[in-house]
Design a protein around this motif. Structure first.
Motif: not given
Length: 283
Positions: A66-68, A71, A96-99, A103
């Motif tokens: 998940k993005k959080d 990150s 990269n598909s998420v962030l 990234k």
């Protein structure tokens, strides 16, 4: 009471076995952020790595990516030996598909540089075995490792005012990292315009690097317009140069440094050099 609760939370996170419930981890990202803001980098990193290894990597994959969570891993990736680095390195497309685009590459390069690039690269008096360094980093990390080395060498030669090598590694770096530079492109390109006379390097800086940068990032940046205009002019594209410098002058209208831009425009119209013609550079 608030301080006591905070102390207990920190104590629970550093206890052996990490036996706390999952809900105890909810405050960790904010605690890491607070520690960084207070300048306690070592503690923040220790806390972050515990959180990553003992909580995030125990989640199911659909939760981990998940993005959080990604990150947080990205922001606390300081070594290439970490599980977070290995995840990013092996699953770049997924990350990269998420962030977002590149990234994963930004995070990977940061960790490589932090671990392998000597701080002395910022000092032009330092003696660095670049051949050995490039071999080591490229062998371990491939093209991304090479990007890190090329960028570091570019900086090194800039600080040393070795303009031949600066131009060489400017080209090598941007041939690989044009769409994901970790440096401010305009600030690298202006000294190249001023000090490098190699037609091949100037053409690459103008037609490849700054053209792309103008389209992507600098539509409303007068300094970048000025850099691009001057490169166009130095590479013989006078009519285009005048148009771009006129845009820069318009953006600077009424500002204290407007005359710098009007003077450059006047020289272009008169066919005079806008760069120093002294022999101080080593091209």
């Amino acid at each position: 009471m608030k301080r006591i609760v905070l102390g207990l939370a920190l104590l629970s996170l550093t206890s052996l076995g990490f036996a706390q419930k999952k809900t105890d981890y909810a405050t960790v990202p904010s605690l890491v952020k607070e520690a960084k803001e207070k300048g306690n980098a070592k503690f923040a990193d220790s806390l972050a790595q515990d959180y990553i290894n003992n909580y995030l990597f125990k989640l199911k994959e659909e939760q981990l990516v998940k993005k959080d969570n990604l990150s947080f891993i990205s922001e606390n990736m300081n070594t290439t030996d970490s599980r977070g680095f290995k995840l990013f390195f092996k699953q770049r497309s997924k990350i990269n598909s998420v962030l977002g685009p590149d990234k994963a590459e930004y995070a990977i390069r940061y960790a490589i540089a932090k671990q392998f690039i000597p701080k002395e690269t910022r000092e032009n008096s330092a003696v660095i075995n670049w051949e050995k360094l490039e071999y080591t980093v490229t062998t371990k990390f491939g093209a991304l490792g090479q990007e890190v080395v090329y960028g570091s060498k570019m900086q090194y030669y800039f600080n040393a005012k070795d303009w031949n090598n600066y131009g060489k590694y400017y080209m090598l770096y941007f041939e690989k990292a044009l769409k994901r530079p970790e440096y401010y492109v305009n600030n690298l390109t202006w000294p190249l315009f001023e000090n490098v006379n190699d037609p091949k390097v100037l053409k690459f800086a103008c037609d490849v690097v700054m053209k792309y940068a103008m389209d992507e990032w600098y539509q409303n940046d007068p300094e970048a317009h000025d850099t691009y205009a001057n490169l166009l002019y130095k590479t013989g594209k006078t009519a285009q140069a005048i148009k771009w410098e006129e845009k820069a002058v318009q953006m600077k209208k009424g500002q204290p440094d407007e005359k710098v831009y009007t003077d450059a425009l006047d020289k272009m119209k008169k066919g005079l050099p806008t760069w120093s013609t002294s022999t101080n550079n080593n091209n």
